[in-house]
Design a protein around this motif. Sequence first.
Motif, short mmCIF file in Angstrom:
data_model
loop_
_atom_site.label_atom_id
_atom_site.label_comp_id
_atom_site.label_asym_id
_atom_site.label_seq_id
_atom_site.Cartn_x
_atom_site.Cartn_y
_atom_site.Cartn_z
N ILE A 1 0.80 -1.22 0.00
CA ILE A 1 0.00 0.00 0.00
C ILE A 1 0.84 1.27 0.00
O ILE A 1 0.30 2.36 -0.20
CB ILE A 1 -0.95 0.04 1.21
N ALA A 2 2.15 1.17 0.21
CA ALA A 2 2.96 2.38 0.39
C ALA A 2 3.23 3.12 -0.91
O ALA A 2 3.61 4.29 -0.89
CB ALA A 2 4.28 2.04 1.07
N ALA A 3 3.05 2.45 -2.04
CA ALA A 3 3.40 3.07 -3.32
C ALA A 3 2.65 2.38 -4.44
O ALA A 3 1.97 1.36 -4.24
CB ALA A 3 4.91 2.98 -3.56
N GLY A 4 2.77 2.95 -5.65
CA GLY A 4 2.26 2.29 -6.84
C GLY A 4 0.80 2.56 -7.14
O GLY A 4 0.17 3.46 -6.59
N LEU A 5 0.24 1.70 -8.02
CA LEU A 5 -1.13 1.87 -8.49
C LEU A 5 -1.98 0.63 -8.19
O LEU A 5 -3.04 0.45 -8.79
CB LEU A 5 -1.15 2.15 -10.00
N HIS A 6 -1.50 -0.23 -7.28
CA HIS A 6 -2.29 -1.40 -6.94
C HIS A 6 -1.99 -1.83 -5.51
O HIS A 6 -0.97 -1.43 -4.93
CB HIS A 6 -2.00 -2.56 -7.90
N VAL A 7 -2.89 -2.62 -4.94
CA VAL A 7 -2.66 -3.26 -3.64
C VAL A 7 -2.96 -4.74 -3.80
O VAL A 7 -3.66 -5.16 -4.73
CB VAL A 7 -3.53 -2.66 -2.52
N VAL A 8 -2.40 -5.51 -2.89
CA VAL A 8 -2.65 -6.95 -2.86
C VAL A 8 -3.52 -7.26 -1.65
O VAL A 8 -3.16 -6.91 -0.51
CB VAL A 8 -1.33 -7.75 -2.79
N LEU A 9 -4.66 -7.88 -1.89
CA LEU A 9 -5.54 -8.31 -0.81
C LEU A 9 -5.30 -9.78 -0.54
O LEU A 9 -5.64 -10.64 -1.37
CB LEU A 9 -7.01 -8.08 -1.17
N ASP A 10 -4.68 -10.10 0.59
CA ASP A 10 -4.50 -11.50 0.98
C ASP A 10 -5.83 -12.05 1.45
O ASP A 10 -6.60 -11.38 2.16
CB ASP A 10 -3.45 -11.61 2.08
N LEU A 11 -6.11 -13.29 1.03
CA LEU A 11 -7.41 -13.90 1.29
C LEU A 11 -7.27 -15.15 2.14
O LEU A 11 -6.19 -15.76 2.20
CB LEU A 11 -8.09 -14.27 -0.04
N ALA A 12 -8.35 -15.52 2.76
CA ALA A 12 -8.38 -16.76 3.52
C ALA A 12 -8.13 -17.94 2.58
O ALA A 12 -8.35 -17.86 1.36
CB ALA A 12 -9.73 -16.91 4.22
N ARG A 13 -7.66 -19.02 3.14
CA ARG A 13 -7.28 -20.19 2.34
C ARG A 13 -8.44 -20.66 1.48
O ARG A 13 -9.58 -20.78 1.94
CB ARG A 13 -6.83 -21.32 3.28
N GLY A 14 -8.13 -20.90 0.20
CA GLY A 14 -9.12 -21.40 -0.74
C GLY A 14 -10.07 -20.37 -1.29
O GLY A 14 -11.02 -20.71 -2.02
N MET A 15 -9.82 -19.07 -1.04
CA MET A 15 -10.77 -18.04 -1.43
C MET A 15 -10.44 -17.33 -2.75
O MET A 15 -11.28 -16.61 -3.28
CB MET A 15 -10.89 -16.98 -0.33
N GLU A 16 -9.24 -17.51 -3.28
CA GLU A 16 -8.89 -16.73 -4.48
C GLU A 16 -9.83 -17.05 -5.64
O GLU A 16 -10.40 -16.14 -6.27
CB GLU A 16 -7.44 -17.00 -4.90
N ARG A 17 -10.02 -18.33 -5.92
CA ARG A 17 -10.87 -18.69 -7.06
C ARG A 17 -12.32 -18.24 -6.86
O ARG A 17 -12.91 -17.64 -7.77
CB ARG A 17 -10.80 -20.19 -7.32
N PRO A 18 -12.94 -18.50 -5.70
CA PRO A 18 -14.31 -18.03 -5.52
C PRO A 18 -14.47 -16.52 -5.64
O PRO A 18 -15.46 -16.03 -6.19
CB PRO A 18 -14.66 -18.51 -4.10
N VAL A 19 -13.48 -15.75 -5.15
CA VAL A 19 -13.57 -14.29 -5.26
C VAL A 19 -13.49 -13.87 -6.72
O VAL A 19 -14.23 -12.98 -7.17
CB VAL A 19 -12.47 -13.62 -4.41
N LEU A 20 -12.60 -14.50 -7.48
CA LEU A 20 -12.49 -14.16 -8.91
C LEU A 20 -13.78 -14.51 -9.65
O LEU A 20 -14.22 -13.76 -10.54
CB LEU A 20 -11.30 -14.88 -9.54
N GLN A 21 -14.38 -15.63 -9.30
CA GLN A 21 -15.64 -16.02 -9.95
C GLN A 21 -16.76 -15.04 -9.58
O GLN A 21 -17.56 -14.65 -10.43
CB GLN A 21 -16.01 -17.45 -9.53
N ALA A 22 -16.78 -14.63 -8.32
CA ALA A 22 -17.80 -13.67 -7.89
C ALA A 22 -17.59 -12.32 -8.57
O ALA A 22 -18.55 -11.64 -8.95
CB ALA A 22 -17.77 -13.52 -6.37
N ALA A 23 -16.33 -11.93 -8.74
CA ALA A 23 -16.04 -10.67 -9.42
C ALA A 23 -16.53 -10.73 -10.87
O ALA A 23 -17.13 -9.76 -11.37
CB ALA A 23 -14.54 -10.38 -9.37
N ALA A 24 -16.28 -11.85 -11.53
CA ALA A 24 -16.74 -11.99 -12.91
C ALA A 24 -18.26 -11.89 -12.98
O ALA A 24 -18.82 -11.29 -13.91
CB ALA A 24 -16.27 -13.33 -13.48
N GLY A 25 -18.93 -12.44 -11.98
CA GLY A 25 -20.38 -12.33 -11.93
C GLY A 25 -20.87 -10.91 -11.73
O GLY A 25 -21.99 -10.57 -12.12
N GLN A 26 -20.04 -10.07 -11.14
CA GLN A 26 -20.36 -8.65 -10.96
C GLN A 26 -19.94 -7.81 -12.17
O GLN A 26 -20.10 -6.59 -12.15
CB GLN A 26 -19.65 -8.12 -9.72
#
Length: 470
Positions: free
Chosen positions: A398-423
């Motif tokens: 978060i200290a610099a740049g144009l992006h941040v990384v959101l660390d997720l609970a185990r096994g959540m990356e794929r479901p979040v990406l699928q939910a984002a696509a649905g949005q």
Amino acid sequence: MTESWATFGADLHLDLAAGRGLRAGLTEALREAARSGRLAPGTRLPSSRSLAADLAVARNTVAEAYAELVAEGWLTARQGSGTRVAERARARRTAPAPAARVRHPARRGPAYSLVSGSPDLGGFPRAAWAAATRRALTDAPNEALGYAADARGRVELREALAGYLARARGVYADAERIVLCAGFAHGLMLLSKVLRGRRVRDVAVEGYGLGVHRELLTGAGLRTRPLRLDGAGARTDELPGKAVGAVLLTPAHQFPTGVALTPERRTAAVDWARTTGGLILEDDYDGEFRYDRQPVGALQGLDPDRVVYLGTASKSLAPGLRMGWMVVPDALLEEVLAAKGHTDWTSGAVEQLTLAEFIRSGAYDRHVRGMRTRYRRRRDAVVGAVSDRASVTGVAGIAAGLHVVLDLARGMERPVLQAAAGQGLALEGLSAFRHPGSDLPPREAVVVGYGNPPDSAWSPTLSALLSALP
């Protein structure tokens, strides 16, 4: 003095029918051009005097053809507006429609995007850029608009960059050692060719990074060897055991994890280069944008003879400018110029002169400061909004740049990406940036490029992200 045909108005290509009189042939050629749609409705035709001179016919011949087509409705003629193709003229069908056609639904792209790597294009300083262009063209010597005489690019921009990079990024540079290129990818392609010419076969890269950069290296016949990453950046202390001839680093703001390379790791990289004769390729892709820390200077400042510094205007201004630069060690300069000679995709002289004027006038600094404030507000909005989401276990970079990384609970990356696509939200998972040969443990996270959306879409884009995060 007799006027040349070159002094007349707009050119008009006509296919005059053979075997017919001049007027009849001209009338039919104009009629067919309007009827077929080659001359679009509203197109202004040359004056009768201009067209007569071009066709070497009497002016009355053209005037009579125009009059006939006005009477038929193919053309219109109004005082002060000239002769134009009538708006009701429509292109004819040139082939019958097929008897049946399978219709597929039109593919629609995502409504919103938080993909990393792009600035807010709506923030491009159009008025200031146009003013700089006018000033640059007013002062430009005539030879600047000719064929490029120096493979390094316009000296005006190289001199402006040398001063700016020394002041803002701590780079040791002079105009003689700056080589302009058409963005980072072009620069990396040139350096890959130079490395192969030096019989380098292996290049170390960070364990997380852009796949397209790895592909450019492998496409040049180089193998990539991943370095591990931790909270101090790339493990440059492991370079001596890698048997590589070069290393590609993003020291100021590691992409995509967002950490800065610590002083100890910087020193380790430079020590390796000095000991082995290796090269460090420094990608300073968004070094201007920092928020909660003092500026992290360029690694190149530690050893200008072992580091090739690469920067671009893609994040600070716009990637469409195709504007990048390399600060090259003396020993490498001739090889880089030889490689560039056959693949010179550098942006045109006008753009180079404009950027030089933009930097010299202070407009570049003002623009960067303004965008830094805008991006900081967006970063704060993302960090604040996700703080109560159960799926988000941490926020990094978060200290610099144009992006941040959101660390997720185990096994959540794929479901979040699928939910984002649905949005209707384009979003990237951190796993997409992982080197396939890396032994880093899997990390569940998404990369949120908050620089991307225009201001008008920022609120709904952030809402779509929150809807995708449980």
